[in-house]
Design a protein around this motif. Structure first.
Motif, mmCIF file in Angstrom:
data_model
loop_
_atom_site.group_PDB
_atom_site.id
_atom_site.type_symbol
_atom_site.label_atom_id
_atom_site.label_comp_id
_atom_site.label_asym_id
_atom_site.label_seq_id
_atom_site.Cartn_x
_atom_site.Cartn_y
_atom_site.Cartn_z
ATOM 1 N N GLU A 27 0.829 -1.208 0.000
ATOM 2 C CA GLU A 27 0.000 0.000 0.000
ATOM 3 C C GLU A 27 0.868 1.265 0.000
ATOM 4 O OE1 GLU A 27 -2.832 0.150 3.144
ATOM 5 O OE2 GLU A 27 -3.880 1.857 2.234
ATOM 6 N N GLY A 28 0.511 2.205 -0.870
ATOM 7 C CA GLY A 28 1.190 3.501 -0.899
ATOM 8 C C GLY A 28 2.514 3.495 -1.636
ATOM 9 N N LEU A 29 2.854 2.371 -2.296
ATOM 10 C CA LEU A 29 4.185 2.287 -2.909
ATOM 11 C C LEU A 29 4.168 2.475 -4.424
ATOM 12 C CD1 LEU A 29 5.685 -0.558 -0.716
ATOM 13 C CD2 LEU A 29 5.973 1.897 -0.477
ATOM 14 N N PHE A 30 3.148 1.941 -5.109
ATOM 15 C CA PHE A 30 3.064 2.173 -6.557
ATOM 16 C C PHE A 30 2.496 3.574 -6.798
ATOM 17 C CE2 PHE A 30 2.967 -2.498 -6.425
ATOM 18 C CZ PHE A 30 3.948 -2.774 -7.361
ATOM 19 N N ARG A 31 2.987 4.230 -7.846
ATOM 20 C CA ARG A 31 2.517 5.591 -8.094
ATOM 21 C C ARG A 31 1.045 5.610 -8.507
ATOM 22 N NH1 ARG A 31 5.521 9.474 -12.247
ATOM 23 N NH2 ARG A 31 4.051 8.684 -13.764
ATOM 24 N N ASP A 32 0.643 4.620 -9.316
ATOM 25 C CA ASP A 32 -0.731 4.585 -9.815
ATOM 26 C C ASP A 32 -1.610 3.831 -8.801
ATOM 27 O OD1 ASP A 32 -3.124 4.099 -11.075
ATOM 28 O OD2 ASP A 32 -2.217 3.661 -13.023
ATOM 29 N N GLN A 33 -2.170 4.595 -7.878
ATOM 30 C CA GLN A 33 -2.938 3.985 -6.789
ATOM 31 C C GLN A 33 -4.216 3.304 -7.275
ATOM 32 O OE1 GLN A 33 -2.296 3.836 -3.084
ATOM 33 N NE2 GLN A 33 -0.436 3.680 -4.314
ATOM 34 N N ARG A 165 11.584 5.880 -9.877
ATOM 35 C CA ARG A 165 10.711 4.725 -10.081
ATOM 36 C C ARG A 165 11.104 4.061 -11.399
ATOM 37 N NH1 ARG A 165 6.248 4.604 -6.916
ATOM 38 N NH2 ARG A 165 5.774 6.483 -5.714
ATOM 39 N N VAL A 166 10.795 2.761 -11.516
ATOM 40 C CA VAL A 166 11.231 2.011 -12.695
ATOM 41 C C VAL A 166 10.002 1.533 -13.466
ATOM 42 C CG1 VAL A 166 12.831 0.261 -13.514
ATOM 43 C CG2 VAL A 166 13.112 1.199 -11.212
ATOM 44 N N TRP A 167 9.890 1.963 -14.727
ATOM 45 C CA TRP A 167 8.730 1.718 -15.570
ATOM 46 C C TRP A 167 9.076 0.852 -16.750
ATOM 47 C CZ3 TRP A 167 4.004 3.874 -14.323
ATOM 48 C CH2 TRP A 167 4.043 4.779 -13.270
ATOM 49 N N ARG A 168 8.075 0.076 -17.190
ATOM 50 C CA ARG A 168 8.244 -0.647 -18.441
ATOM 51 C C ARG A 168 8.065 0.348 -19.594
ATOM 52 N NH1 ARG A 168 7.449 -5.943 -19.605
ATOM 53 N NH2 ARG A 168 5.859 -6.403 -18.049
ATOM 54 N N VAL A 176 11.814 7.383 -13.736
ATOM 55 C CA VAL A 176 11.170 8.689 -13.541
ATOM 56 C C VAL A 176 11.392 9.108 -12.090
ATOM 57 C CG1 VAL A 176 9.391 8.304 -15.286
ATOM 58 C CG2 VAL A 176 8.933 7.678 -12.925
ATOM 59 N N ASP A 177 11.369 10.416 -11.849
ATOM 60 C CA ASP A 177 11.551 10.905 -10.486
ATOM 61 C C ASP A 177 10.448 10.352 -9.585
ATOM 62 O OD1 ASP A 177 13.825 12.246 -11.059
ATOM 63 O OD2 ASP A 177 12.857 14.198 -11.315
ATOM 64 N N TYR A 178 10.828 9.953 -8.401
ATOM 65 C CA TYR A 178 9.921 9.233 -7.497
ATOM 66 C C TYR A 178 8.628 10.000 -7.233
ATOM 67 C CZ TYR A 178 8.694 5.830 -3.947
ATOM 68 O OH TYR A 178 8.066 4.820 -3.250
ATOM 69 N N PHE A 179 8.731 11.296 -6.984
ATOM 70 C CA PHE A 179 7.545 12.051 -6.589
ATOM 71 C C PHE A 179 6.939 12.856 -7.736
ATOM 72 C CE2 PHE A 179 9.630 11.404 -2.387
ATOM 73 C CZ PHE A 179 8.609 10.683 -1.798
ATOM 74 N N ALA A 180 7.379 12.574 -8.991
ATOM 75 C CA ALA A 180 6.804 13.265 -10.153
ATOM 76 C C ALA A 180 5.347 12.861 -10.304
ATOM 77 C CB ALA A 180 7.584 12.899 -11.406
ATOM 78 N N GLU A 181 4.498 13.788 -10.751
ATOM 79 C CA GLU A 181 3.064 13.478 -10.963
ATOM 80 C C GLU A 181 2.882 12.573 -12.162
ATOM 81 O OE1 GLU A 181 0.290 14.228 -9.115
ATOM 82 O OE2 GLU A 181 1.860 14.708 -7.678
#
Ligand code: M6P
Ligand code: ZN
Length: 181
Positions: A27-33, A165-168, A176-181
């Protein structure tokens, strides 16, 4: 003493504690809640499991564990461990065993990424929070060896993030920056 790892069964013998982390534990870890909530409602899959040796987590001991992260993404973000900081800043060693992953480290200012493949030794210096990420299409397993008194501070990551953060992206990955929108 000798400890045997059965790769097919994913078990250690003799064994210590084992841990299974499902999507709901992240909980609270993936950017896309929204995607995270959907995945929890839609079967709450196992994201990773940790099998530990019987060596106790106390000062001066060197416990080991093998973590296996399943392949997958949530909202485009690769499946990963919760990530933690060691409260009293101690180092840790990882050894890639199977699959393709990475080791993300953050000291509150700088971010580092180490590609992890079978045979890669990843070193986490004292004071660097760390998270493992499966960037492949197979399970990613690694051995960890850490000071028994190091502890796990998960709130540090919730407050400070991990830098990136690490994205496919297409067939590869993007940061991408961790706290970027
Ligand atoms: C590795 C080690 C363990 C850790 C595990 C899962 O095996 O670093 O100490 O518990 O990974 O990571 P997390 O605790 O962040 O969920
Ligand atoms: Zn650690």
């Amino acid at each position: 003493m000798s400890i045997r790892f059965d790769q097919a069964a994913g078990t250690l013998s003799p064994a210590g504690p084992t841990l299974t982390r499902r999507m709901s534990d992240l909980e609270g870890l993936f950017r896309d809640q929204n995607s995270w909530r959907t995945a929890v409602a839609d079967g709450d899959p196992i994201v990773y499991s940790v099998v530990s040796s019987p060596v106790p987590e106390i000062d001066r001991e060197l416990p080991q564990s093998i973590t296996t992260i399943h392949p997958g993404t949530t909202g485009g973000e690769f499946w990963m461990t919760k990530g933690h900081q060691h409260p009293n800043h101690q180092g840790e060693i990882y050894l890639g065993m199977s699959g393709n992953g990475g080791l993300l480290m953050f000291d509150g200012k700088d971010t580092r990424w180490v590609d992890m493949a079978p045979g890669t030794i990843g070193y986490i210096p004292p004071g660097w929070a760390h998270r493992s990420v499966n960037v492949g299409s197979e399970p990613y397993s690694f051995l960890a060896v850490y000071p028994g008194g190091a502890g796990h501070d998960y709130s540090w990551v919730l407050e400070n993030g991990l830098g990136q953060r690490v994205w496919r992206q297409d067939d590869g990955l993007a940061f991408v920056d961790y706290f970027a929108e």
